[in-house]
Design an enzyme around this catalytic site. Sequence first.
Site, PDB file in Angstrom:
ATOM      1  N   LYS A   1      26.754  19.230 -49.740  1.00 32.48           N
ATOM      2  CA  LYS A   1      26.557  20.647 -49.747  1.00 32.48           C
ATOM      3  C   LYS A   1      27.187  21.030 -51.143  1.00 32.48           C
ATOM      4  O   LYS A   1      26.638  20.474 -52.327  1.00 32.48           O
ATOM      5  CB  LYS A   1      27.379  21.427 -48.460  1.00 32.48           C
ATOM      6  CG  LYS A   1      26.774  21.026 -47.170  1.00 32.48           C
ATOM      7  CD  LYS A   1      27.478  21.692 -46.001  1.00 32.48           C
ATOM      8  CE  LYS A   1      26.810  21.484 -44.681  1.00 32.48           C
ATOM      9  NZ  LYS A   1      27.271  20.552 -44.094  1.00 32.48           N
TER      10      LYS A   1
ATOM     11  N   TYR B   1      25.735  -5.352 -43.961  1.00 32.58           N
ATOM     12  CA  TYR B   1      26.674  -5.109 -43.040  1.00 32.58           C
ATOM     13  C   TYR B   1      27.961  -5.210 -43.350  1.00 32.58           C
ATOM     14  O   TYR B   1      28.332  -6.244 -44.004  1.00 32.58           O
ATOM     15  CB  TYR B   1      26.066  -5.944 -41.771  1.00 32.58           C
ATOM     16  CG  TYR B   1      25.356  -5.469 -40.662  1.00 32.58           C
ATOM     17  CD1 TYR B   1      25.922  -4.123 -40.105  1.00 32.58           C
ATOM     18  CD2 TYR B   1      24.261  -5.717 -40.204  1.00 32.58           C
ATOM     19  CE1 TYR B   1      25.457  -3.172 -39.148  1.00 32.58           C
ATOM     20  CE2 TYR B   1      23.531  -5.108 -39.274  1.00 32.58           C
ATOM     21  CZ  TYR B   1      24.155  -3.894 -39.035  1.00 32.58           C
ATOM     22  OH  TYR B   1      23.420  -3.173 -37.720  1.00 32.58           O
TER      23      TYR B   1
ATOM     24  N   GLU C   1      30.882  -4.015 -41.040  1.00 31.29           N
ATOM     25  CA  GLU C   1      31.424  -3.491 -39.758  1.00 31.29           C
ATOM     26  C   GLU C   1      33.094  -3.542 -39.984  1.00 31.29           C
ATOM     27  O   GLU C   1      33.351  -5.135 -40.369  1.00 31.29           O
ATOM     28  CB  GLU C   1      31.175  -4.107 -38.518  1.00 31.29           C
ATOM     29  CG  GLU C   1      30.043  -3.062 -38.027  1.00 31.29           C
ATOM     30  CD  GLU C   1      28.899  -3.683 -37.092  1.00 31.29           C
ATOM     31  OE1 GLU C   1      28.440  -5.030 -37.268  1.00 31.29           O
ATOM     32  OE2 GLU C   1      29.027  -3.302 -35.751  1.00 31.29           O
TER      33      GLU C   1
ATOM     34  N   ARG D   1      23.967  12.753 -48.354  1.00 34.84           N
ATOM     35  CA  ARG D   1      24.122  13.112 -47.157  1.00 34.84           C
ATOM     36  C   ARG D   1      25.116  12.222 -46.499  1.00 34.84           C
ATOM     37  O   ARG D   1      24.911  10.871 -46.087  1.00 34.84           O
ATOM     38  CB  ARG D   1      23.010  13.353 -46.149  1.00 34.84           C
ATOM     39  CG  ARG D   1      21.765  14.016 -46.751  1.00 34.84           C
ATOM     40  CD  ARG D   1      20.796  14.337 -45.751  1.00 34.84           C
ATOM     41  NE  ARG D   1      21.127  15.379 -45.057  1.00 34.84           N
ATOM     42  CZ  ARG D   1      21.092  16.865 -45.399  1.00 34.84           C
ATOM     43  NH1 ARG D   1      20.617  17.119 -46.627  1.00 34.84           N
ATOM     44  NH2 ARG D   1      21.466  17.544 -44.549  1.00 34.84           N
TER      45      ARG D   1
ATOM     46  N   THR E   1      31.564  17.179 -45.349  1.00 32.22           N
ATOM     47  CA  THR E   1      30.206  16.583 -45.557  1.00 32.22           C
ATOM     48  C   THR E   1      30.244  16.500 -47.108  1.00 32.22           C
ATOM     49  O   THR E   1      31.093  17.016 -47.652  1.00 32.22           O
ATOM     50  CB  THR E   1      28.925  17.101 -45.002  1.00 32.22           C
ATOM     51  OG1 THR E   1      29.072  18.434 -45.263  1.00 32.22           O
ATOM     52  CG2 THR E   1      28.901  17.295 -43.673  1.00 32.22           C
TER      53      THR E   1
ATOM     54  N   ASP F   1      37.551  21.769 -41.502  1.00 31.87           N
ATOM     55  CA  ASP F   1      36.318  21.141 -41.778  1.00 31.87           C
ATOM     56  C   ASP F   1      35.841  22.029 -43.050  1.00 31.87           C
ATOM     57  O   ASP F   1      35.415  23.043 -43.017  1.00 31.87           O
ATOM     58  CB  ASP F   1      35.344  21.602 -40.663  1.00 31.87           C
ATOM     59  CG  ASP F   1      33.989  21.184 -40.761  1.00 31.87           C
ATOM     60  OD1 ASP F   1      33.866  20.579 -42.024  1.00 31.87           O
ATOM     61  OD2 ASP F   1      33.131  21.106 -39.854  1.00 31.87           O
TER      62      ASP F   1
HETATM   63  N1  DSN Z   1      23.557  22.394 -40.980  1.00 31.32           N
HETATM   64  C1  DSN Z   1      24.700  22.636 -41.641  1.00 31.32           C
HETATM   65  C2  DSN Z   1      24.512  23.857 -42.198  1.00 31.32           C
HETATM   66  O1  DSN Z   1      23.713  24.175 -42.664  1.00 31.32           O
HETATM   67  O2  DSN Z   1      25.579  24.648 -42.430  1.00 31.32           O
HETATM   68  C3  DSN Z   1      26.010  22.481 -40.956  1.00 31.32           C
HETATM   69  O3  DSN Z   1      25.968  21.287 -40.626  1.00 31.32           O
END
Ligand code: DSN
Length: 395
Positions: free
Chosen positions: A225, A46, A48, A231, A222, A196
Amino acid sequence: MKDKQIEKLIKAETARQKSVINLIPSENYVSKDVLTALGSIFDNKYAEGYPTKRYYGGQKYTDELELLCQDRARKAFRLSKDLWHVNVQPHSGSPANLSVYLGLVPLGGKIMGMTLTAGGHLTHGQKVSITGKAWQQVPYGVDPKTEVLDYVALKELAVKEKPALIVAGFTAYPQMVDFKKFREIADACGAFLMVDMSHFAGLVAGGVYNSPFEYADVVTTTTHKTLRGPRSAIVFSRKDKKIGEKNITELLDKAVFPGLQGGPHLGQIAGVAVALKEAATPAFKQYAKQVKKNATALADELTRLGWHVVSGGTNSHLVLVDTWMDGKGIAGKEAEARLEKNGIICNKNTIPAEKRSPFDPSGIRLGSPAETTRGKKEKDFLKIAQKIDKVLRAK
Ligand code: DSN
Protein backbone atom coordinates in the site's frame (compact mmCIF):
# COMPACT_ATOMS: atom_id res chain seq x y z
CA MET A 1 6.82 -13.57 -24.18
CA LYS A 2 5.90 -16.88 -25.85
CA ASP A 3 2.46 -16.87 -24.26
CA LYS A 4 0.76 -14.28 -26.43
CA GLN A 5 -2.56 -14.42 -24.57
CA ILE A 6 -0.99 -13.43 -21.27
CA GLU A 7 1.31 -10.93 -22.97
CA LYS A 8 -1.77 -9.28 -24.46
CA LEU A 9 -3.44 -9.07 -21.06
CA ILE A 10 -0.31 -7.57 -19.49
CA LYS A 11 -0.17 -4.94 -22.22
CA ALA A 12 -3.85 -4.16 -21.86
CA GLU A 13 -3.60 -3.82 -18.07
CA THR A 14 -0.49 -1.63 -18.47
CA ALA A 15 -2.43 0.67 -20.78
CA ARG A 16 -5.42 0.71 -18.41
CA GLN A 17 -3.23 1.60 -15.42
CA LYS A 18 -1.58 4.40 -17.39
CA SER A 19 -4.84 5.85 -18.66
CA VAL A 20 -6.70 6.29 -15.35
CA ILE A 21 -6.44 8.42 -12.24
CA ASN A 22 -6.04 5.83 -9.51
CA LEU A 23 -7.45 6.94 -6.16
CA ILE A 24 -7.68 3.53 -4.50
CA PRO A 25 -5.82 4.27 -1.24
CA SER A 26 -4.50 0.72 -0.88
CA GLU A 27 -2.88 0.59 -4.32
CA ASN A 28 0.42 1.94 -5.57
CA TYR A 29 2.94 1.72 -8.40
CA VAL A 30 6.12 -0.15 -7.52
CA SER A 31 9.57 0.52 -8.95
CA LYS A 32 11.07 -1.55 -11.78
CA ASP A 33 13.56 -2.98 -9.29
CA VAL A 34 10.72 -4.30 -7.13
CA LEU A 35 9.15 -6.00 -10.16
CA THR A 36 12.50 -7.46 -11.21
CA ALA A 37 13.06 -8.96 -7.77
CA LEU A 38 9.47 -10.20 -7.60
CA GLY A 39 9.79 -12.01 -10.93
CA SER A 40 13.25 -13.39 -10.21
CA ILE A 41 14.50 -16.98 -10.01
CA PHE A 42 14.04 -16.87 -6.22
CA ASP A 43 10.51 -17.93 -7.10
CA ASN A 44 11.85 -21.37 -8.06
CA LYS A 45 13.01 -22.20 -4.55
CA TYR A 46 11.37 -23.99 -1.63
CA ALA A 47 12.53 -22.79 1.78
CA GLU A 48 10.13 -24.13 4.42
CA GLY A 49 11.38 -23.14 7.84
CA TYR A 50 13.44 -20.09 8.80
CA PRO A 51 17.03 -19.03 8.04
CA THR A 52 19.50 -21.74 9.19
CA LYS A 53 16.56 -24.03 10.11
CA ARG A 54 15.09 -25.16 6.78
CA TYR A 55 13.51 -28.39 5.62
CA TYR A 56 15.21 -28.35 2.18
CA GLY A 57 18.80 -28.04 1.00
CA GLY A 58 20.27 -25.31 -1.20
CA GLN A 59 19.54 -22.40 1.13
CA LYS A 60 22.80 -20.41 0.96
CA TYR A 61 21.25 -17.41 -0.79
CA THR A 62 17.69 -17.72 0.49
CA ASP A 63 18.92 -17.45 4.08
CA GLU A 64 20.94 -14.38 3.14
CA LEU A 65 17.93 -12.86 1.38
CA GLU A 66 15.48 -13.43 4.24
CA LEU A 67 17.88 -12.10 6.88
CA LEU A 68 18.63 -9.04 4.73
CA CYS A 69 14.92 -8.39 4.31
CA GLN A 70 14.41 -8.59 8.09
CA ASP A 71 17.26 -6.12 8.67
CA ARG A 72 15.92 -3.72 6.06
CA ALA A 73 12.47 -3.87 7.71
CA ARG A 74 14.03 -2.82 11.04
CA LYS A 75 15.98 -0.07 9.31
CA ALA A 76 12.96 1.33 7.44
CA PHE A 77 11.04 1.68 10.71
CA ARG A 78 14.07 2.66 12.84
CA LEU A 79 13.86 -0.41 15.13
CA SER A 80 16.53 -2.00 17.28
CA LYS A 81 17.44 -5.62 16.66
CA ASP A 82 17.55 -6.17 20.42
CA LEU A 83 13.85 -5.36 20.79
CA TRP A 84 12.12 -6.32 17.55
CA HIS A 85 11.81 -9.66 15.82
CA VAL A 86 10.69 -9.64 12.18
CA ASN A 87 8.87 -12.32 10.19
CA VAL A 88 8.76 -11.54 6.46
CA GLN A 89 7.07 -14.78 5.37
CA PRO A 90 3.29 -14.03 5.55
CA HIS A 91 1.95 -14.19 2.00
CA SER A 92 -0.33 -11.22 2.61
CA GLY A 93 -2.16 -9.19 5.24
CA SER A 94 -4.93 -11.65 6.09
CA PRO A 95 -2.60 -14.55 6.97
CA ALA A 96 -0.36 -12.11 8.84
CA ASN A 97 -3.24 -11.03 11.09
CA LEU A 98 -4.54 -14.57 11.41
CA SER A 99 -1.10 -15.77 12.51
CA VAL A 100 -1.07 -13.25 15.35
CA TYR A 101 -4.40 -14.45 16.73
CA LEU A 102 -3.35 -18.07 16.25
CA GLY A 103 -0.13 -17.43 18.14
CA LEU A 104 -1.44 -15.29 20.99
CA VAL A 105 -5.17 -15.86 21.58
CA PRO A 106 -6.69 -19.23 22.56
CA LEU A 107 -9.38 -20.35 20.07
CA GLY A 108 -12.73 -18.87 21.13
CA GLY A 109 -11.00 -16.03 23.00
CA LYS A 110 -11.88 -12.35 22.60
CA ILE A 111 -10.33 -9.98 20.05
CA MET A 112 -11.35 -6.34 20.28
CA GLY A 113 -11.45 -4.85 16.78
CA MET A 114 -13.14 -2.11 14.81
CA THR A 115 -16.30 -2.94 12.84
CA LEU A 116 -16.13 -3.01 9.07
CA THR A 117 -18.57 -0.10 8.73
CA ALA A 118 -16.49 2.15 10.96
CA GLY A 119 -13.30 1.37 9.02
CA GLY A 120 -11.97 -1.91 10.42
CA HIS A 121 -10.76 -4.81 8.30
CA LEU A 122 -12.40 -8.21 7.78
CA THR A 123 -9.54 -9.83 9.68
CA HIS A 124 -10.12 -7.70 12.75
CA GLY A 125 -12.73 -10.28 13.82
CA GLN A 126 -15.66 -9.82 11.42
CA LYS A 127 -18.09 -12.75 11.44
CA VAL A 128 -17.62 -13.48 7.71
CA SER A 129 -13.88 -13.98 8.25
CA ILE A 130 -12.29 -16.97 9.99
CA THR A 131 -11.05 -14.42 12.53
CA GLY A 132 -14.67 -13.89 13.65
CA LYS A 133 -15.53 -17.59 13.63
CA ALA A 134 -12.53 -18.99 15.49
CA TRP A 135 -12.43 -16.04 17.90
CA GLN A 136 -15.05 -13.72 19.34
CA GLN A 137 -14.95 -10.11 18.21
CA VAL A 138 -15.55 -7.36 20.74
CA PRO A 139 -16.59 -4.72 18.20
CA TYR A 140 -15.95 -1.02 18.48
CA GLY A 141 -16.66 1.94 16.24
CA VAL A 142 -16.15 5.68 16.18
CA ASP A 143 -18.06 8.45 17.93
CA PRO A 144 -21.23 8.94 15.84
CA LYS A 145 -20.98 12.74 15.98
CA THR A 146 -17.29 13.36 15.43
CA GLU A 147 -16.65 10.16 13.41
CA VAL A 148 -13.32 9.76 15.21
CA LEU A 149 -12.16 7.30 17.87
CA ASP A 150 -13.49 7.88 21.39
CA TYR A 151 -10.69 6.56 23.60
CA VAL A 152 -12.72 6.94 26.83
CA ALA A 153 -15.49 4.73 25.44
CA LEU A 154 -12.89 2.28 24.15
CA LYS A 155 -11.36 1.95 27.59
CA GLU A 156 -14.74 1.32 29.23
CA LEU A 157 -15.49 -1.39 26.67
CA ALA A 158 -12.08 -3.03 27.08
CA VAL A 159 -12.31 -3.08 30.88
CA LYS A 160 -15.83 -4.58 30.70
CA GLU A 161 -15.09 -7.21 28.04
CA LYS A 162 -11.46 -8.04 28.92
CA PRO A 163 -10.31 -9.08 25.41
CA ALA A 164 -7.07 -11.06 25.10
CA LEU A 165 -5.92 -8.78 22.28
CA ILE A 166 -6.84 -5.34 20.97
CA VAL A 167 -6.38 -4.42 17.31
CA ALA A 168 -5.65 -0.81 16.37
CA GLY A 169 -5.05 0.28 12.78
CA PHE A 170 -7.72 0.41 10.11
CA THR A 171 -8.52 0.27 6.38
CA ALA A 172 -10.91 3.21 6.16
CA TYR A 173 -10.06 5.55 9.03
CA PRO A 174 -8.66 8.86 7.73
CA GLN A 175 -7.36 10.30 11.01
CA MET A 176 -4.18 9.77 13.03
CA VAL A 177 -4.36 6.99 15.64
CA ASP A 178 -3.12 7.70 19.19
CA PHE A 179 -1.19 4.52 19.95
CA LYS A 180 -0.22 5.71 23.44
CA LYS A 181 -3.90 5.78 24.35
CA PHE A 182 -4.38 2.31 22.88
CA ARG A 183 -1.46 1.11 25.05
CA GLU A 184 -3.13 2.49 28.16
CA ILE A 185 -6.38 0.76 27.18
CA ALA A 186 -4.62 -2.55 26.58
CA ASP A 187 -2.83 -2.25 29.93
CA ALA A 188 -6.10 -1.47 31.71
CA CYS A 189 -7.50 -4.89 30.70
CA GLY A 190 -4.29 -6.93 30.39
CA ALA A 191 -4.58 -7.37 26.60
CA PHE A 192 -1.91 -7.59 23.95
CA LEU A 193 -1.85 -4.57 21.65
CA MET A 194 -1.57 -5.38 17.96
CA VAL A 195 -1.34 -2.55 15.44
CA ASP A 196 -2.25 -3.33 11.84
CA MET A 197 -0.44 -0.51 10.06
CA SER A 198 -1.05 -1.88 6.55
CA HIS A 199 -2.61 1.31 5.28
CA PHE A 200 -0.22 3.86 6.73
CA ALA A 201 3.05 1.87 6.93
CA GLY A 202 4.65 4.06 4.26
CA LEU A 203 3.68 7.16 6.20
CA VAL A 204 5.27 5.71 9.36
CA ALA A 205 8.45 4.89 7.42
CA GLY A 206 8.39 8.41 5.99
CA GLY A 207 7.97 9.96 9.45
CA VAL A 208 4.60 11.64 8.80
CA TYR A 209 2.31 9.35 10.83
CA ASN A 210 2.54 8.30 14.51
CA SER A 211 4.78 5.27 14.83
CA PRO A 212 3.09 2.35 16.62
CA PHE A 213 6.39 0.75 17.61
CA GLU A 214 6.81 2.60 20.88
CA TYR A 215 3.57 1.13 22.21
CA ALA A 216 2.55 -2.07 20.41
CA ASP A 217 3.45 -5.66 21.29
CA VAL A 218 2.93 -6.76 17.71
CA VAL A 219 2.75 -4.77 14.47
CA THR A 220 1.48 -6.26 11.22
CA THR A 221 1.62 -4.67 7.82
CA THR A 222 1.04 -5.40 4.20
CA THR A 223 3.84 -4.14 2.00
CA HIS A 224 1.97 -3.04 -1.13
CA LYS A 225 0.00 0.00 0.00
CA THR A 226 1.68 3.26 1.07
CA LEU A 227 4.89 1.26 1.59
CA ARG A 228 5.03 0.76 -2.21
CA GLY A 229 6.33 -2.79 -2.34
CA PRO A 230 5.01 -6.05 -3.81
CA ARG A 231 1.93 -7.78 -2.40
CA SER A 232 3.17 -9.39 0.82
CA ALA A 233 3.16 -8.83 4.58
CA ILE A 234 5.36 -8.59 7.67
CA VAL A 235 4.80 -9.39 11.35
CA PHE A 236 6.95 -7.46 13.84
CA SER A 237 6.96 -8.68 17.44
CA ARG A 238 8.66 -7.61 20.65
CA LYS A 239 11.41 -9.86 21.91
CA ASP A 240 10.70 -9.03 25.57
CA LYS A 241 7.06 -10.20 25.64
CA LYS A 242 6.10 -13.67 26.79
CA ILE A 243 3.16 -15.97 27.37
CA GLY A 244 4.24 -18.13 30.30
CA GLU A 245 7.78 -19.26 29.51
CA LYS A 246 7.46 -18.74 25.76
CA ASN A 247 8.55 -15.62 23.89
CA ILE A 248 5.77 -14.31 21.66
CA THR A 249 8.29 -14.13 18.80
CA GLU A 250 8.58 -17.93 18.88
CA LEU A 251 4.79 -18.39 19.09
CA LEU A 252 4.24 -16.07 16.14
CA ASP A 253 6.91 -17.68 13.95
CA LYS A 254 5.32 -21.07 14.61
CA ALA A 255 1.89 -19.68 13.79
CA VAL A 256 3.11 -18.48 10.36
CA PHE A 257 5.02 -21.70 9.65
CA PRO A 258 3.96 -24.47 10.10
CA GLY A 259 0.71 -23.13 11.61
CA LEU A 260 -0.70 -21.48 8.51
CA GLN A 261 1.70 -21.58 5.60
CA GLY A 262 4.18 -23.84 3.85
CA GLY A 263 7.11 -22.48 1.89
CA PRO A 264 7.71 -18.73 1.86
CA HIS A 265 7.35 -16.90 -1.46
CA LEU A 266 10.96 -15.87 -1.93
CA GLY A 267 10.35 -13.72 -5.01
CA GLN A 268 7.97 -11.66 -2.87
CA ILE A 269 10.54 -11.47 -0.09
CA ALA A 270 13.16 -10.24 -2.58
CA GLY A 271 10.71 -7.58 -3.80
CA VAL A 272 9.88 -6.55 -0.23
CA ALA A 273 13.60 -6.20 0.55
CA VAL A 274 14.01 -3.84 -2.42
CA ALA A 275 10.97 -1.77 -1.38
CA LEU A 276 12.20 -1.51 2.23
CA LYS A 277 15.55 -0.16 1.06
CA GLU A 278 13.71 2.42 -1.04
CA ALA A 279 11.48 3.30 1.95
CA ALA A 280 14.55 4.22 4.03
CA THR A 281 15.70 6.92 1.59
CA PRO A 282 15.24 10.71 1.85
CA ALA A 283 13.29 10.56 -1.44
CA PHE A 284 10.72 8.30 0.20
CA LYS A 285 10.35 10.76 3.11
CA GLN A 286 9.52 13.43 0.56
CA TYR A 287 7.04 11.07 -1.10
CA ALA A 288 5.29 10.34 2.21
CA LYS A 289 5.03 14.07 2.99
CA GLN A 290 3.53 14.71 -0.44
CA VAL A 291 1.03 11.84 -0.04
CA LYS A 292 -0.36 13.57 3.05
CA LYS A 293 -0.37 17.02 1.48
CA ASN A 294 -2.20 15.69 -1.57
CA ALA A 295 -4.83 13.86 0.49
CA THR A 296 -5.40 17.02 2.52
CA ALA A 297 -5.83 19.07 -0.66
CA LEU A 298 -8.36 16.54 -1.95
CA ALA A 299 -10.34 16.45 1.32
CA ASP A 300 -10.33 20.23 1.75
CA GLU A 301 -11.49 20.91 -1.78
CA LEU A 302 -14.28 18.32 -1.60
CA THR A 303 -15.41 19.88 1.68
CA ARG A 304 -15.35 23.33 0.09
CA LEU A 305 -17.45 21.99 -2.76
CA GLY A 306 -20.10 20.86 -0.28
CA TRP A 307 -19.31 17.18 0.32
CA HIS A 308 -19.45 15.50 3.72
CA VAL A 309 -15.92 14.24 4.19
CA VAL A 310 -16.09 11.70 7.04
CA SER A 311 -14.34 12.80 10.25
CA GLY A 312 -13.99 16.32 8.88
CA GLY A 313 -10.96 15.70 6.66
CA THR A 314 -7.84 13.60 6.76
CA ASN A 315 -4.57 13.27 8.58
CA SER A 316 -3.26 10.48 6.38
CA HIS A 317 -3.39 9.26 2.77
CA LEU A 318 -7.10 8.44 2.84
CA VAL A 319 -10.33 10.36 2.32
CA LEU A 320 -13.78 8.92 2.97
CA VAL A 321 -16.70 10.70 1.31
CA ASP A 322 -20.37 10.29 2.15
CA THR A 323 -22.19 10.32 -1.19
CA TRP A 324 -25.59 9.19 0.10
CA MET A 325 -26.68 10.33 3.52
CA ASP A 326 -25.83 13.95 3.27
CA GLY A 327 -28.77 14.55 0.95
CA LYS A 328 -26.77 13.75 -2.21
CA GLY A 329 -28.52 10.39 -2.67
CA ILE A 330 -25.79 8.75 -4.76
CA ALA A 331 -25.09 5.22 -3.57
CA GLY A 332 -21.42 4.24 -3.32
CA LYS A 333 -21.70 1.67 -6.11
CA GLU A 334 -23.20 4.23 -8.46
CA ALA A 335 -20.59 6.84 -7.52
CA GLU A 336 -17.75 4.36 -8.15
CA ALA A 337 -19.21 3.42 -11.56
CA ARG A 338 -19.81 7.03 -12.64
CA LEU A 339 -16.27 8.00 -11.71
CA GLU A 340 -14.79 4.99 -13.52
CA LYS A 341 -16.65 6.00 -16.69
CA ASN A 342 -14.82 9.29 -16.37
CA GLY A 343 -11.38 7.81 -15.82
CA ILE A 344 -11.22 7.99 -12.02
CA ILE A 345 -10.80 4.70 -10.16
CA CYS A 346 -11.87 4.50 -6.50
CA ASN A 347 -13.81 2.07 -4.36
CA LYS A 348 -17.25 2.16 -2.85
CA ASN A 349 -17.04 2.02 0.93
CA THR A 350 -19.14 1.88 4.06
CA ILE A 351 -19.16 4.96 6.28
CA PRO A 352 -19.53 5.01 10.08
CA ALA A 353 -23.31 5.67 10.16
CA GLU A 354 -23.91 3.06 7.43
CA LYS A 355 -27.52 2.05 6.81
CA ARG A 356 -27.01 0.39 3.41
CA SER A 357 -24.89 -2.73 2.73
CA PRO A 358 -21.16 -3.31 2.11
CA PHE A 359 -22.09 -4.34 -1.49
CA ASP A 360 -23.75 -1.00 -2.11
CA PRO A 361 -22.74 1.30 0.71
CA SER A 362 -23.17 5.03 1.31
CA GLY A 363 -19.79 6.32 0.35
CA ILE A 364 -16.54 6.13 -1.57
CA ARG A 365 -12.96 5.80 -0.36
CA LEU A 366 -10.27 7.88 -2.04
CA GLY A 367 -6.53 8.16 -1.52
CA SER A 368 -3.40 9.83 -2.77
CA PRO A 369 -0.55 7.21 -2.68
CA ALA A 370 -0.69 5.96 -6.29
CA GLU A 371 -1.04 9.33 -8.00
CA THR A 372 1.62 10.85 -5.75
CA THR A 373 4.01 8.15 -6.98
CA ARG A 374 3.23 9.46 -10.46
CA GLY A 375 4.36 12.92 -9.42
CA LYS A 376 1.05 14.67 -8.77
CA LYS A 377 1.02 17.63 -6.38
CA GLU A 378 -1.65 19.59 -4.45
CA LYS A 379 -2.72 21.60 -7.50
CA ASP A 380 -3.42 18.36 -9.39
CA PHE A 381 -5.48 17.02 -6.48
CA LEU A 382 -7.55 20.21 -6.42
CA LYS A 383 -8.43 19.54 -10.06
CA ILE A 384 -9.19 15.90 -9.27
CA ALA A 385 -11.57 17.00 -6.49
CA GLN A 386 -13.28 19.38 -8.90
CA LYS A 387 -13.66 16.64 -11.49
CA ILE A 388 -15.14 14.26 -8.88
CA ASP A 389 -17.61 16.98 -7.88
CA LYS A 390 -18.59 17.64 -11.49
CA VAL A 391 -19.02 13.96 -12.39
CA LEU A 392 -21.05 13.15 -9.31
CA ARG A 393 -23.30 16.20 -9.55
CA ALA A 394 -24.03 15.72 -13.28
CA LYS A 395 -27.62 14.64 -13.88
N1 DSN B 1 -8.26 -4.63 0.62
C1 DSN B 1 -7.46 -3.75 1.42
C2 DSN B 1 -7.88 -2.32 1.26
O1 DSN B 1 -8.23 -1.97 0.16
O2 DSN B 1 -7.87 -1.58 2.21
C3 DSN B 1 -7.40 -4.16 2.83
O3 DSN B 1 -6.95 -5.44 2.89
